[in-house]
Write an enzyme that holds these catalytic residues in place. Structure first.
Site, mmCIF file in Angstrom:
data_model
loop_
_atom_site.group_PDB
_atom_site.id
_atom_site.type_symbol
_atom_site.label_atom_id
_atom_site.label_comp_id
_atom_site.label_asym_id
_atom_site.label_seq_id
_atom_site.Cartn_x
_atom_site.Cartn_y
_atom_site.Cartn_z
ATOM 1 N N GLU A 1 0.917 -1.069 0.077
ATOM 2 C CA GLU A 1 0.151 0.036 0.080
ATOM 3 C C GLU A 1 1.122 1.292 0.197
ATOM 4 O OE1 GLU A 1 -4.072 -1.012 2.191
ATOM 5 O OE2 GLU A 1 -2.692 -0.242 3.604
ATOM 6 N N CYS A 2 0.634 2.138 -1.090
ATOM 7 C CA CYS A 2 1.392 3.314 -1.111
ATOM 8 C C CYS A 2 2.898 3.178 -0.936
ATOM 9 C CB CYS A 2 0.803 4.454 0.094
ATOM 10 S SG CYS A 2 0.968 6.135 -0.213
ATOM 11 N N GLY A 3 3.384 3.633 0.302
ATOM 12 C CA GLY A 3 4.930 3.377 0.310
ATOM 13 C C GLY A 3 5.371 1.891 0.185
ATOM 14 N N THR B 1 -1.387 -1.004 -4.554
ATOM 15 C CA THR B 1 -2.092 0.272 -4.788
ATOM 16 C C THR B 1 -1.631 1.541 -3.927
ATOM 17 O OG1 THR B 1 -3.371 -0.139 -2.425
ATOM 18 C CG2 THR B 1 -4.161 -1.367 -4.362
#
Length: 435
Positions: free
Chosen positions: A326-328, A426
């Site tokens: 997720e993200c990072g 994501t």
């Protein structure tokens, strides 16, 4: 439901976090069991709340969470003497379209719970006129429970007297008046406050906030103002675990995990196996799933680029079992991350994603995702709700999209996530399934 208060403000930067931390510690020192919450999507403030109160703080989100999930999370205050929730942004700041329970604004949470609002009001540069601001916030939304104001950044006793005169004329209770001090600001970075674990002397800072609040706020009036509305909604199950044994990255680069998700996973019997990519640890080879949460990989890009055991362990796992970021965590699964100085750092290479912090741009807001392919815990066609907050720019995203992603008003966004084999990622942080 446990009586409580919601600590909010007209805008960010008015001092509500320091007020929240001071109240949590002072009331805890007085022998109360105080359950903290955070309104809206935020990973950083809850860790400060935990340090101040000794109890885990959990997010409550009226846009992303349905009534049943809110009921389940609110149940964690059972047995506490008082609930304190910290708002986000300004009191009425939310999205244009409601979710299952509201529009995500702090005022929406106050209306749902019946917790009266304590408005932290920065009175710099004004005197009696501050009452007009307070009156507008108290009266804008019919039925909003409103306890009063804590005046912040008061310049002098004369200044305080004039502000109080205006509040008395408007019928607004003043619960405290905090003199202006330059040493009360918490250190910040590009996503907000630094993480609690990185604060140079957090225990001393919180003790100072508590002493300051005790000297300048009427704690008895604060306690007496707490209220609640019966929340007669059957609690729903918290999010289900995406696997039985979950290797979860946890360190200064990967720390953004929502408490309600981890609670749901553990409650359903999942085993969480923490590991540290920054320490070059590989995920547990017995894990069924590797999950890389968000955080600050951009601050540790060179260390992550050289983490050979971590990368090798990820690649071995991805040959037979799923990996999700997720993200990072998504950035760390990609081909490369370019830091703010323009230096390119190779990442795990399990996805083709290339992101840059030298081409800095804010991406912020609620997200709805309709999966085009499976991701751990959810099949194709599933509808998810989450939140996106980062400053990275996509330079390349060659893999197939994972989802069709829209903002809270239904407009498509380009951050679709991506997939390759058993690896998915994501930019949005998952909060719940859509209801």
């Amino acid at each position: 439901m446990t009586p409580g208060l919601l600590i909010s403000a007209p805008a960010s930067g008015c001092g509500k976090t320091t007020v929240m931390l001071g109240l949590l510690r002072a009331l805890s020192e007085d022998g109360l069991a105080v359950q903290p919450f955070k309104s809206g999507p935020d990973y950083i403030d809850p860790a400060f709340h935990r340090a101040a109160s000794g109890r885990e703080s959990v997010n409550l989100d009226s846009w992303a969470m349905g009534p049943g999930m809110l009921a389940a999370i609110l149940g964690q205050a059972a047995g506490a003497d008082l609930a304190l929730a910290e708002g986000s942004m300004g009191l009425f700041d939310g999205v244009a379209r409601n979710g299952a329970s509201g529009n995500g604004a702090s005022s929406s949470l106050a209306m749902l719970t019946g917790w009266p609002v304590v408005l932290v009001l920065d009175v710099s540069g004004q005197a009696q006129s501050a009452a007009a601001t307070a009156l507008g916030f108290a009266r804008l939304r019919a039925g909003l429970p409103f306890a009063g104001v804590i005046l912040n950044r008061v310049a002098s006793p004369r200044h305080e007297r004039l502000v109080r005169l205006g509040m008395a004329e408007a019928g607004i209770p003043v619960l405290g008046a905090l003199p202006r001090r330059g040493d009360l600001a918490l250190p910040e970075r590009h996503l907000g406050l630094v993480q609690a674990s990185e604060h140079p002397d957090l225990a001393c800072a919180i003790a100072g906030y508590a002493a300051f609040l005790r000297d300048h706020v009427d704690l008895s009036a604060i306690r007496a103002a707490a209220r609640a509305t019966p929340f007669d909604v059957p609690p729903a199950a918290l999010p289900r675990p995406p696997a039985q044994r979950i290797a979860l990255a946890q360190d200064a680069a990967f720390s953004f995990s929502y408490p309600h998700l981890l609670q749901g996973w553990r409650k359903a019997g999942a085993q969480i196996l923490p590991f540290s990519p920054l320490a070059d640890e590989a995920p547990d080879p017995a894990a069924d799933l590797v999950w890389l949460p968000g955080g600050y990989p951009e601050l540790h890009a060179a260390t992550l680029a050289g983490a050979g055991r971590f990368h090798a362990g990820l690649r071995r796992h991805a040959e037979t079992r799923p990996v999700h970021g997720e993200c990072g965590g998504y950035m760390a699964l990609g081909a490369a991350l370019i830091d703010k100085a323009g230096l390119r750092h190779p990442m795990a290479g399990l996805l083709g994603l290339v992101t840059s912090f030298s081409a800095r741009k804010l991406h912020l807001g609620y997200r709805r995702a309709h999966l085009l392919a499976p991701m751990p815990g959810h099949g194709p066609g599933a509808a998810l709700r989450g939140h996106e907050f980062h400053y990275s720019t996509i330079l390349d995203q060659p893999d197939p999209p994972l989802a069709r992603v829209t903002d809270a008003e239904g407009a498509n966004v380009p951050e679709t996530g991506s997939r390759r084999g058993l690896v998915t990622g994501t930019f949005f942080h998952l909060i719940s399934e859509d209801t």
